[in-house]
Design a protein around this motif. Structure first.
Motif, short mmCIF file in Angstrom:
data_model
loop_
_atom_site.label_atom_id
_atom_site.label_comp_id
_atom_site.label_asym_id
_atom_site.label_seq_id
_atom_site.Cartn_x
_atom_site.Cartn_y
_atom_site.Cartn_z
N HIS A 85 -14.50 -7.03 6.65
CA HIS A 85 -13.93 -7.13 5.30
C HIS A 85 -14.98 -7.65 4.33
O HIS A 85 -15.45 -8.78 4.47
CB HIS A 85 -12.75 -8.11 5.30
N SER A 86 -15.32 -6.85 3.34
CA SER A 86 -16.28 -7.33 2.33
C SER A 86 -15.53 -7.90 1.13
O SER A 86 -14.40 -7.50 0.83
CB SER A 86 -17.19 -6.20 1.88
N ALA A 87 -16.19 -8.85 0.46
CA ALA A 87 -15.57 -9.54 -0.67
C ALA A 87 -16.15 -9.08 -2.00
O ALA A 87 -17.24 -8.51 -2.05
CB ALA A 87 -15.77 -11.04 -0.51
N LYS A 88 -15.42 -9.36 -3.05
CA LYS A 88 -15.91 -9.06 -4.40
C LYS A 88 -17.00 -10.06 -4.77
O LYS A 88 -17.17 -11.09 -4.14
CB LYS A 88 -14.75 -9.17 -5.39
N SER A 89 -17.69 -9.72 -5.84
CA SER A 89 -18.74 -10.58 -6.37
C SER A 89 -18.15 -11.50 -7.44
O SER A 89 -17.03 -11.30 -7.92
CB SER A 89 -19.84 -9.70 -6.97
N LEU A 90 -18.92 -12.51 -7.80
CA LEU A 90 -18.54 -13.36 -8.93
C LEU A 90 -19.57 -13.23 -10.06
O LEU A 90 -19.74 -14.13 -10.87
CB LEU A 90 -18.39 -14.82 -8.49
N MET A 91 -20.26 -12.07 -10.08
CA MET A 91 -21.19 -11.81 -11.18
C MET A 91 -21.05 -10.40 -11.74
O MET A 91 -20.89 -10.22 -12.93
CB MET A 91 -22.64 -12.08 -10.74
N PHE A 92 -21.13 -9.39 -10.88
CA PHE A 92 -20.91 -8.01 -11.35
C PHE A 92 -20.43 -7.14 -10.20
O PHE A 92 -20.85 -7.32 -9.06
CB PHE A 92 -22.19 -7.42 -11.98
N LYS A 114 -5.85 -12.54 0.80
CA LYS A 114 -5.23 -12.45 -0.52
C LYS A 114 -6.35 -12.46 -1.56
O LYS A 114 -7.11 -13.42 -1.63
CB LYS A 114 -4.28 -13.63 -0.72
N GLU A 115 -6.44 -11.38 -2.32
CA GLU A 115 -7.47 -11.29 -3.36
C GLU A 115 -7.01 -12.03 -4.60
O GLU A 115 -5.87 -11.87 -5.05
CB GLU A 115 -7.76 -9.82 -3.70
N LEU A 116 -7.90 -12.84 -5.14
CA LEU A 116 -7.58 -13.60 -6.36
C LEU A 116 -8.58 -13.23 -7.44
O LEU A 116 -9.74 -12.93 -7.13
CB LEU A 116 -7.68 -15.11 -6.08
N PRO A 168 -11.74 -8.13 -19.18
CA PRO A 168 -12.84 -9.01 -18.77
C PRO A 168 -12.69 -9.46 -17.31
O PRO A 168 -11.56 -9.65 -16.83
CB PRO A 168 -12.72 -10.21 -19.71
N TYR A 169 -13.79 -9.61 -16.63
CA TYR A 169 -13.86 -10.06 -15.23
C TYR A 169 -13.24 -9.06 -14.24
O TYR A 169 -13.04 -9.38 -13.08
CB TYR A 169 -13.21 -11.44 -15.04
N LYS A 170 -12.96 -7.86 -14.74
CA LYS A 170 -12.39 -6.83 -13.87
C LYS A 170 -13.36 -6.54 -12.72
O LYS A 170 -14.57 -6.40 -12.94
CB LYS A 170 -12.15 -5.56 -14.68
N GLY A 171 -12.84 -6.46 -11.54
CA GLY A 171 -13.68 -6.15 -10.37
C GLY A 171 -14.34 -7.37 -9.76
O GLY A 171 -14.98 -7.27 -8.72
N LEU A 172 -14.21 -8.52 -10.43
CA LEU A 172 -14.76 -9.76 -9.87
C LEU A 172 -13.62 -10.55 -9.24
O LEU A 172 -12.45 -10.35 -9.58
CB LEU A 172 -15.42 -10.60 -10.97
N GLY A 173 -13.96 -11.46 -8.35
CA GLY A 173 -12.90 -12.27 -7.78
C GLY A 173 -13.31 -13.03 -6.54
O GLY A 173 -14.47 -13.02 -6.13
N TYR A 187 -6.00 -22.20 6.14
CA TYR A 187 -6.60 -21.17 5.31
C TYR A 187 -7.91 -21.63 4.71
O TYR A 187 -8.17 -22.82 4.58
CB TYR A 187 -5.60 -20.66 4.26
N PHE A 188 -8.76 -20.65 4.45
CA PHE A 188 -10.04 -20.96 3.81
C PHE A 188 -10.28 -19.97 2.68
O PHE A 188 -9.56 -18.97 2.54
CB PHE A 188 -11.19 -20.97 4.83
N VAL A 189 -11.26 -20.26 1.85
CA VAL A 189 -11.54 -19.41 0.69
C VAL A 189 -12.95 -18.84 0.83
O VAL A 189 -13.88 -19.53 1.24
CB VAL A 189 -11.39 -20.22 -0.62
N GLN A 190 -13.06 -17.55 0.52
CA GLN A 190 -14.38 -16.90 0.54
C GLN A 190 -14.82 -16.58 -0.88
O GLN A 190 -14.10 -15.92 -1.63
CB GLN A 190 -14.34 -15.60 1.36
#
Ligand SMILES: [Cu+2]
Lengths: 307, 125
Positions: free
Chosen positions: A251-258, A300-302, A279-284, A50-53
């Motif tokens: 598959h697109s990923a969420k952002s880690l800013m907004f 798996k979305e984290l 807080p941090y909703k929608g980020l991941g 497994y890898f992480v994006q």
């Protein structure tokens, strides 16, 4: 995760009569000596991993109404990855590592600050990609200085990864020469090869009015089409999206800013404001369990804290 | 002046006027309505004007220039786009064939604000 597939081994070993050898690459259940099986006839490594994006970290962005923890979110994500019980084989960053700036020196500073923060990741292998924020204003000069090539390939346990640059041309174009490079690379791959494409922008027309497309993305998809097992992971749109072009999944990923709004849901595309009650909703970030044998990828979305 | 000469002159005048009016009718029937020219300026990070009203079926030319750097102009609903470079005028020629509200946007990444660099074309009957 990454259980040694014994049945798979027996089947493979009995198949084709190719040279079968064992190595100690895998973390198995006391089966380390047989953890990785290579069938030379198929040039395939039989092993789950497994890898992480992580994506769109936009280091340098400032906007308290959008993310009051702009300085802390990436660090939390690094922490989240480090505390995963089993560490991933590698990590990919699918672009927009930094937020754009006209100032060349600030651009370089942001890139070195970003590098400094992600150097805290325990996983030694990290693959970087550029986003238009990193590379569009100087055609990737600062990016290449800091992170290396804009397009490249790597192989991992039977999966061929292709990194495509659709950002260093400010017009969101992959371009003729990269297309030829891609075609030449694909020629080396069997039609049933396990191929994962990593890129920043969507390769299909997700929402062109919001710049959610690649002008010559259809040429990339056409080139990939003859290959039966292709999956694309990308970023750019700051939210999850799952789409099929023929048999190719994107598959697109969420952002880690907004986070950004759903395509076309509002007249003007602008960041979704911070929600103090969540807080941090929608980020991941996400983990991707690869099962090369089945050409399967389990996402798996984290959230930012890794939960 | 004798009678004959008068007749020839009259015939000549009639002939000429017939040809002229025929030409007039001819040009009128084949007339292309004049193109409407609209000047647009692109700069970081907007278009001016950013709202343009057009008539369906009326040909139009957008003459677009940049006040600062490279931009793009893309009006996807009508399949027209252009690169906009400083010191140059880019022309986009089209005839709107449908009514409605359509977005145009800068499609050449131009910095922090590029995402909001959009405008609207409104086409009426
Ligand atoms: Cu622009």
């Amino acid at each position: 995760m990454s259980k040694f597939d014994r049945r798979g081994f027996i089947k493979l070993a009995g198949l084709g009569g190719g040279i079968v050898f064992a190595s100690s690459l895998s973390r198995g259940f006391g089966l380390n000596a047989l953890g990785s099986v290579v069938d030379y006839a198929n040039a395939k490594v039989e092993n789950d991993f497994y890898f992480v994006q992580l994506s769109d970290t936009h280091w340098g962005f400032a906007g308290p109404k959008v993310n009051p923890d702009a300085e802390g979110t990436l660090k939390k994500a690094v922490q989240a990855v480090n505390s995963l019980e089993e560490q991933p084989d590698f990590i990919v960053f699918t672009g927009d590592l930094t937020h754009t700036t006209d100032d060349v020196q600030v651009r370089k500073d942001r890139m070195s600050q970003f590098k400094e923060i992600v150097s805290g990741l325990k996983v030694p292998t990290v693959h970087f990609m550029a986003g238009e924020h990193d590379a569009s204003l100087d055609r990737g000069d600062a990016y290449q200085e800091a992170f290396g090539k804009l397009n490249y390939t790597f192989d991992h346990k039977g999966v061929h990864f292709i990194v495509i640059d659709n950002v260093s041309d400010p017009g969101a174009i992959v371009g003729e020469s990269q297309l030829n490079w891609l075609k030449a690379d694909l020629k080396q791959q069997k039609t049933d090869a396990r191929i994962v494409v990593l890129t920043h922008r969507p390769l299909f027309d997700l929402y062109p009015d919001w710049d959610w497309s690649t002008k010559d993305g259809s040429a990339v998809i056409d080139a990939l089409m003859p290959h039966k097992n292709v999956t694309v992971f990308y970023g750019h749109i700051h939210q999850e999206n799952h789409h099929l072009t023929g048999h190719i999944a994107h598959h697109s990923a969420k952002s880690l800013m907004f986070p950004l709004p759903a395509p076309g849901s509002v007249p003007k595309k602008s960041p979704v404001p911070w929600d103090a009650s969540a807080p941090y909703k929608g980020l991941g970030l996400r983990s991707i369990e690869a099962e090369p044998k089945q050409a399967k990828y389990e996402i798996k979305e984290l959230n930012v804290t890794g939960a | 002046m004798n009678h004959n000469k008068k007749r020839i002159l009259l015939t000549g005048v009639l002939l000429v006027s017939a040809v002229v009016s025929g030409l007039l009718i001819y040009t009128r029937a084949n007339a292309v309505p004049a193109e409407r020219v609209i000047h647009i300026t692109a700069k970081k990070f907007d278009f001016s004007p950013d709202s343009i009203t057009l008539k369906k079926g009326e040909p139009v030319v957008f003459e677009i220039s940049s006040a600062d750097r490279e931009h793009g102009f893309n009006l996807r609903a009508f399949g027209v786009r252009a690169n906009i470079s400083p010191g140059k005028v880019s022309r986009i020629r089209f005839t709107p064939d449908k009514t409605g509200k359509f977005t145009f946007s800068c499609d050449v990444f131009c910095g922090d604000g590029h995402e909001e660099m959009t405008g609207t074309v409104i086409v009426t009957e």
